[in-house]
Design a protein around this motif. Structure first.
Motif, PDB file in Angstrom:
ATOM      1  N   GLN A 156       6.766  14.022   2.861  1.00 28.82           N
ATOM      2  CA  GLN A 156       6.878  15.457   3.099  1.00 28.82           C
ATOM      3  C   GLN A 156       6.503  16.293   1.886  1.00 28.82           C
ATOM      4  OE1 GLN A 156      10.820  16.212   4.593  1.00 28.82           O
ATOM      5  NE2 GLN A 156      10.437  15.198   6.565  1.00 28.82           N
ATOM      6  N   ASN A 157       6.424  15.649   0.702  1.00 31.82           N
ATOM      7  CA  ASN A 157       6.025  16.355  -0.512  1.00 31.82           C
ATOM      8  C   ASN A 157       4.533  16.231  -0.797  1.00 31.82           C
ATOM      9  OD1 ASN A 157       8.709  17.162  -1.100  1.00 31.82           O
ATOM     10  ND2 ASN A 157       9.116  15.116  -1.969  1.00 31.82           N
ATOM     11  N   GLY A 158       3.821  15.584   0.122  1.00 28.48           N
ATOM     12  CA  GLY A 158       2.381  15.411  -0.074  1.00 28.48           C
ATOM     13  C   GLY A 158       2.030  14.256  -0.983  1.00 28.48           C
ATOM     14  N   GLU A 159       3.028  13.438  -1.359  1.00 31.03           N
ATOM     15  CA  GLU A 159       2.773  12.262  -2.178  1.00 31.03           C
ATOM     16  C   GLU A 159       2.573  11.049  -1.272  1.00 31.03           C
ATOM     17  OE1 GLU A 159       2.444  12.545  -5.371  1.00 31.03           O
ATOM     18  OE2 GLU A 159       3.103  14.648  -5.492  1.00 31.03           O
ATOM     19  N   TRP A 160       2.082   9.961  -1.873  1.00 24.39           N
ATOM     20  CA  TRP A 160       1.901   8.740  -1.088  1.00 24.39           C
ATOM     21  C   TRP A 160       3.235   8.271  -0.520  1.00 24.39           C
ATOM     22  CZ3 TRP A 160      -2.847   7.975   0.139  1.00 24.39           C
ATOM     23  CH2 TRP A 160      -3.886   8.219  -0.749  1.00 24.39           C
ATOM     24  N   ASN A 161       3.225   7.839   0.702  1.00 27.91           N
ATOM     25  CA  ASN A 161       4.434   7.355   1.349  1.00 27.91           C
ATOM     26  C   ASN A 161       4.572   5.858   1.097  1.00 27.91           C
ATOM     27  OD1 ASN A 161       6.675   7.029   3.029  1.00 27.91           O
ATOM     28  ND2 ASN A 161       5.378   6.674   4.832  1.00 27.91           N
ATOM     29  N   TRP A 162       5.636   5.476   0.398  1.00 32.13           N
ATOM     30  CA  TRP A 162       5.890   4.062   0.118  1.00 32.13           C
ATOM     31  C   TRP A 162       6.976   3.485   1.029  1.00 32.13           C
ATOM     32  CZ3 TRP A 162       1.918   2.677  -2.409  1.00 32.13           C
ATOM     33  CH2 TRP A 162       1.340   3.501  -3.369  1.00 32.13           C
ATOM     34  N   ASP A 163       7.541   4.292   1.853  1.00 30.74           N
ATOM     35  CA  ASP A 163       8.577   3.826   2.777  1.00 30.74           C
ATOM     36  C   ASP A 163       7.895   3.320   4.050  1.00 30.74           C
ATOM     37  OD1 ASP A 163      10.913   3.249   4.036  1.00 30.74           O
ATOM     38  OD2 ASP A 163      11.411   5.347   4.539  1.00 30.74           O
ATOM     39  N   THR A 164       7.280   2.141   3.951  1.00 34.79           N
ATOM     40  CA  THR A 164       6.524   1.569   5.065  1.00 34.79           C
ATOM     41  C   THR A 164       7.206   0.318   5.581  1.00 34.79           C
ATOM     42  OG1 THR A 164       5.140   0.140   3.678  1.00 34.79           O
ATOM     43  CG2 THR A 164       4.395   2.401   4.002  1.00 34.79           C
ATOM     44  N   SER A 165       6.638  -0.228   6.645  1.00 36.96           N
ATOM     45  CA  SER A 165       7.241  -1.405   7.283  1.00 36.96           C
ATOM     46  C   SER A 165       6.984  -2.686   6.505  1.00 36.96           C
ATOM     47  CB  SER A 165       6.680  -1.556   8.702  1.00 36.96           C
ATOM     48  OG  SER A 165       6.888  -0.383   9.447  1.00 36.96           O
ATOM     49  N   TYR A 166       6.060  -2.651   5.522  1.00 40.05           N
ATOM     50  CA  TYR A 166       5.672  -3.887   4.849  1.00 40.05           C
ATOM     51  C   TYR A 166       5.878  -3.780   3.345  1.00 40.05           C
ATOM     52  CZ  TYR A 166       3.938  -5.592   9.245  1.00 40.05           C
ATOM     53  OH  TYR A 166       3.874  -6.028  10.539  1.00 40.05           O
ATOM     54  N   ALA A 167       7.123  -3.747   2.957  1.00 41.90           N
ATOM     55  CA  ALA A 167       7.541  -3.888   1.557  1.00 41.90           C
ATOM     56  C   ALA A 167       6.809  -2.943   0.615  1.00 41.90           C
ATOM     57  CB  ALA A 167       7.335  -5.334   1.095  1.00 41.90           C
ATOM     58  N   GLY A 168       6.584  -1.720   1.047  1.00 45.86           N
ATOM     59  CA  GLY A 168       6.009  -0.729   0.156  1.00 45.86           C
ATOM     60  C   GLY A 168       4.505  -0.726   0.074  1.00 45.86           C
ATOM     61  N   TYR A 169       3.806  -1.422   0.966  1.00 43.50           N
ATOM     62  CA  TYR A 169       2.343  -1.401   0.966  1.00 43.50           C
ATOM     63  C   TYR A 169       1.843  -0.184   1.725  1.00 43.50           C
ATOM     64  CZ  TYR A 169       1.898  -6.129  -0.886  1.00 43.50           C
ATOM     65  OH  TYR A 169       1.950  -7.227  -1.679  1.00 43.50           O
ATOM     66  N   ASN A 170       0.892   0.499   1.128  1.00 41.87           N
ATOM     67  CA  ASN A 170       0.197   1.607   1.767  1.00 41.87           C
ATOM     68  C   ASN A 170      -1.301   1.363   1.557  1.00 41.87           C
ATOM     69  OD1 ASN A 170      -1.098   4.092   2.357  1.00 41.87           O
ATOM     70  ND2 ASN A 170       0.770   5.240   1.893  1.00 41.87           N
ATOM     71  N   PRO A 171      -2.012   0.873   2.569  1.00 41.59           N
ATOM     72  CA  PRO A 171      -3.404   0.468   2.371  1.00 41.59           C
ATOM     73  C   PRO A 171      -4.333   1.603   1.986  1.00 41.59           C
ATOM     74  CG  PRO A 171      -2.835   0.450   4.701  1.00 41.59           C
ATOM     75  CD  PRO A 171      -1.566   0.631   3.954  1.00 41.59           C
ATOM     76  N   VAL A 172      -4.005   2.826   2.354  1.00 42.74           N
ATOM     77  CA  VAL A 172      -4.834   3.965   1.958  1.00 42.74           C
ATOM     78  C   VAL A 172      -4.649   4.249   0.475  1.00 42.74           C
ATOM     79  CG1 VAL A 172      -5.397   6.381   2.414  1.00 42.74           C
ATOM     80  CG2 VAL A 172      -4.632   4.900   4.280  1.00 42.74           C
ATOM     81  N   ALA A 173      -3.400   4.238   0.011  1.00 42.51           N
ATOM     82  CA  ALA A 173      -3.136   4.447  -1.415  1.00 42.51           C
ATOM     83  C   ALA A 173      -3.741   3.330  -2.254  1.00 42.51           C
ATOM     84  CB  ALA A 173      -1.631   4.523  -1.651  1.00 42.51           C
ATOM     85  N   GLN A 174      -3.674   2.111  -1.738  1.00 42.41           N
ATOM     86  CA  GLN A 174      -4.175   0.960  -2.473  1.00 42.41           C
ATOM     87  C   GLN A 174      -5.689   1.037  -2.665  1.00 42.41           C
ATOM     88  OE1 GLN A 174      -2.577  -2.580  -0.792  1.00 42.41           O
ATOM     89  NE2 GLN A 174      -3.418  -3.935  -2.340  1.00 42.41           N
ATOM     90  N   ARG A 175      -6.361   1.773  -1.783  1.00 41.79           N
ATOM     91  CA  ARG A 175      -7.813   1.929  -1.885  1.00 41.79           C
ATOM     92  C   ARG A 175      -8.213   3.283  -2.476  1.00 41.79           C
ATOM     93  NH1 ARG A 175     -11.785  -2.079  -0.195  1.00 41.79           N
ATOM     94  NH2 ARG A 175     -10.484  -3.844   0.332  1.00 41.79           N
ATOM     95  N   SER A 176      -7.271   4.011  -3.028  1.00 47.48           N
ATOM     96  CA  SER A 176      -7.567   5.318  -3.608  1.00 47.48           C
ATOM     97  C   SER A 176      -8.156   5.154  -5.005  1.00 47.48           C
ATOM     98  CB  SER A 176      -6.292   6.161  -3.662  1.00 47.48           C
ATOM     99  OG  SER A 176      -5.347   5.575  -4.539  1.00 47.48           O
ATOM    100  N   GLU A 177      -8.432   6.275  -5.646  1.00 45.13           N
ATOM    101  CA  GLU A 177      -9.072   6.249  -6.969  1.00 45.13           C
ATOM    102  C   GLU A 177      -8.234   5.497  -7.989  1.00 45.13           C
ATOM    103  OE1 GLU A 177     -10.782   9.418 -10.316  1.00 45.13           O
ATOM    104  OE2 GLU A 177     -10.042  10.123  -8.372  1.00 45.13           O
TER     105      GLU A 177
END
Length: 353
Positions: A114-135
């Motif tokens: 909700q703050n516009g930051e990457w969401n780490w509260d995911t179903s798979y132990a904190g993985y966010n594939p979009v963030a992982q492929r970011s700059e």
């Protein structure tokens, strides 16, 4: 991006691929036999992958020259230069594959909080594939420099007998970098982990051949080749890794605080060869061939370095017989072929000489 609870994760980790290629070729030379002939080519290729964070760029340059100033002498060279840069994004592994993760992610889980930051509260132990492929995400980059040069000189003693000497240089440098970023759980626990791998490979060779080609009584064709070749391969590589970076955007291994593993590898390989080859055919119907070579490799001990190898072969082109003329409209090349020979293998691991 809009917040919501109906996220198409596959769409988030993919994009529209784009391929661009530009180039030009120039060839020329005089119309006379003694005039030099040349060919120049330059090319640029860019590929943006369907998966975010993947792309490739390649630059190539090619220049060839052939010149025969007299009937006796002909010379020239081939040159090829290239530079390729490849970005593969995350270094691999089950949770590093964005396509796999896209199908595993819950569509009710947003990409951003909700703050516009990457969401780490995911179903798979904190993985966010979009963030992982970011700059600032994972990296797997490779830069390849390649240069080949092959000059030659040919001496035509007659229309049937000529000598050819050809040298060759093949140089390849590969600079690879991998990075486990703060954008994945393992990388975050180590405060980033970087890997550098640098490899240089150079191959030098020279080949000398004496070739005799003749046709007797129209139907008898003979081709005899005698030759010598020397080849040297030099390979050197270095690997270095480190972890615990002070900040997440300076990811050179030299900036890491905790050393990882380090290793180097080097070998030189020399191969010497003498060879002969003979080919005979009658009326393009009956063929006989034979070859003999004597090779030495620095991979083996001095007392067991040289070894002979040979081969024989025969071919019968049945479709050239008169009784096969009625099949020419649907069968134009029917042959029987047989061959037998010996071969060797020097791939027994690196060695020094």
């Amino acid at each position: 991006k809009e917040y919501g609870y109906d996220v198409d994760w596959l769409d988030e980790v993919t994009s529209t691929g784009l391929v661009q290629e530009y180039g030009f070729d120039i060839s020329g030379g005089g119309s006379s036999e003694k005039a030099a002939k040349y060919y120049l080519s330059m090319n640029y290729l860019s590929q943006e992958g369907l998966v975010i964070g993947k792309d490739l760029e390649r630059y190539t340059f090619r220049y060839n020259l052939d010149h025969q100033p007299t009937k006796l002498v002909k010379y020239g060279f081939n040159t090829n230069l290239s530079y390729t840069e490849t970005n593969m994004g995350a270094g691999g592994g089950y949770f590093s594959d964005p396509i796999t993760m896209a199908y595993m992610m819950n569509p009710l889980t947003p990409v951003y909080d909700q703050n516009g930051e990457w969401n780490w509260d995911t179903s798979y132990a904190g993985y966010n594939p979009v963030a992982q492929r970011s700059e600032k995400g994972d990296k797997s980059n490779a830069k390849q420099y390649r240069a080949t040069l092959s000059p030659y000189i040919q001496l035509n003693f007659s229309e049937k007998l000529f000598w050819l000497t050809r040298a060759s240089l093949d140089l390849m440098i590969v600079d690879e970098f991998g990075y486990w970023s703060f954008m994945q759980p393992q990388g975050k626990d180590m405060r980033g982990m970087g890997e550098d791998n640098y490899t240089t490979n150079m191959q030098l060779s020279i080949t000398n051949t004496l070739n005799y080609i003749n046709t007797f009584n129209e139907n008898h064709n003979l081709n005899i080749l005698l030759g010598q070749e020397g080849q040297k391969t030099m390979n050197k590589s270095a690997y270095l890794s480190g972890s615990n970076y002070p900040v997440d955007y300076l990811n050179e291994v030299s900036n890491s605080a905790v050393p990882g593993s380090a290793s180097t590898y080097k070998y030189d390989l020399v191969l010497a060869s003498f060879f002969a080859n003979a080919q005979y055919d009658y009326a393009n119907k009956y063929y006989l061939s034979g070859s003999l070579r004597y090779d030495a490799s620095s991979r083996f001990g001095k007392n067991n370095r040289w070894a002979p190898f040979w081969s024989v072969g025969a071919k019968y082109r049945i479709s050239s017989e008169k009784f096969m003329e009625s099949t020419n409209d649907w069968l134009n090349n029917l042959t029987l072929r047989a061959s037998y020979g010996t071969s060797g293998n020097q791939e027994v691991g690196g060695s020094w000489y």
